[in-house]
Design a protein around this motif. Structure first.
Motif, mmCIF file in Angstrom:
data_model
loop_
_atom_site.group_PDB
_atom_site.id
_atom_site.type_symbol
_atom_site.label_atom_id
_atom_site.label_comp_id
_atom_site.label_asym_id
_atom_site.label_seq_id
_atom_site.Cartn_x
_atom_site.Cartn_y
_atom_site.Cartn_z
ATOM 1 N N HIS A 57 0.852 -1.187 0.000
ATOM 2 C CA HIS A 57 0.000 0.000 0.000
ATOM 3 C C HIS A 57 0.888 1.237 0.000
ATOM 4 N N GLU A 58 0.354 2.362 -0.466
ATOM 5 C CA GLU A 58 1.129 3.586 -0.538
ATOM 6 C C GLU A 58 0.871 4.456 0.690
ATOM 7 N N LEU A 59 1.924 4.778 1.419
ATOM 8 C CA LEU A 59 1.827 5.741 2.516
ATOM 9 C C LEU A 59 1.976 7.112 1.878
ATOM 10 N N VAL A 60 0.842 7.768 1.646
ATOM 11 C CA VAL A 60 0.817 9.030 0.901
ATOM 12 C C VAL A 60 1.409 10.156 1.738
ATOM 13 N N GLU A 61 1.047 10.189 3.014
ATOM 14 C CA GLU A 61 1.513 11.261 3.892
ATOM 15 C C GLU A 61 1.397 10.822 5.337
ATOM 16 N N GLY A 67 1.089 15.006 19.691
ATOM 17 C CA GLY A 67 0.962 13.636 20.183
ATOM 18 C C GLY A 67 -0.048 12.782 19.444
ATOM 19 N N THR A 68 -0.628 13.326 18.382
ATOM 20 C CA THR A 68 -1.529 12.555 17.531
ATOM 21 C C THR A 68 -0.825 12.323 16.201
ATOM 22 N N TYR A 69 -0.875 11.095 15.735
ATOM 23 C CA TYR A 69 -0.203 10.706 14.499
ATOM 24 C C TYR A 69 -1.260 10.477 13.427
ATOM 25 N N LEU A 70 -1.055 11.113 12.290
ATOM 26 C CA LEU A 70 -2.003 11.022 11.181
ATOM 27 C C LEU A 70 -1.311 10.391 9.987
ATOM 28 N N TYR A 71 -2.020 9.490 9.332
ATOM 29 C CA TYR A 71 -1.484 8.780 8.170
ATOM 30 C C TYR A 71 -2.551 8.746 7.085
ATOM 31 N N TRP A 72 -2.104 8.916 5.841
ATOM 32 C CA TRP A 72 -3.001 8.739 4.703
ATOM 33 C C TRP A 72 -2.426 7.603 3.883
ATOM 34 N N ILE A 73 -3.213 6.559 3.710
ATOM 35 C CA ILE A 73 -2.757 5.334 3.059
ATOM 36 C C ILE A 73 -3.666 5.040 1.859
ATOM 37 N N ARG A 74 -3.030 4.853 0.701
ATOM 38 C CA ARG A 74 -3.809 4.469 -0.492
ATOM 39 C C ARG A 74 -3.678 2.971 -0.682
ATOM 40 N N LYS A 75 -4.847 2.306 -0.723
ATOM 41 C CA LYS A 75 -4.840 0.858 -0.915
ATOM 42 C C LYS A 75 -4.310 0.518 -2.303
#
Length: 79
Positions: A57-61, A67-75
């Protein structure tokens, strides 16, 4: 960041729960869908990129805010 097709809020959960939830959530998405993940466990900084690399999968950002972690993942596209 563009709007996500789905959101997974894993706030307050510790390893390995966020990645286990991520695995189940991604499985239910269409190929190419964008998933936003919200987590508070610092180990996700290591675990989520490894998850994406291992499964294709692509970790876009990824971002960290107070203290909060945000991830955008493209399947990944279906083969």
């Amino acid at each position: 960041m563009c709007s996500a097709d789905a959101v997974l809020d894993a706030s307050g959960l510790n390893c390995p729960e966020p990645v286990m939830m991520l695995h189940n959530k991604v499985r239910g998405l269409d190929a190419g869908a964008l998933l936003k993940v919200i987590a508070t466990d610092p180990s996700t900084r290591r675990d989520i990129p490894k998850f994406c690399l291992f499964l294709g999968h692509e970790l876009v950002e990824q971002q960290e805010r107070d203290g909060t972690y945000l991830y955008w993942i493209r399947k990944k596209a279906d083969a």
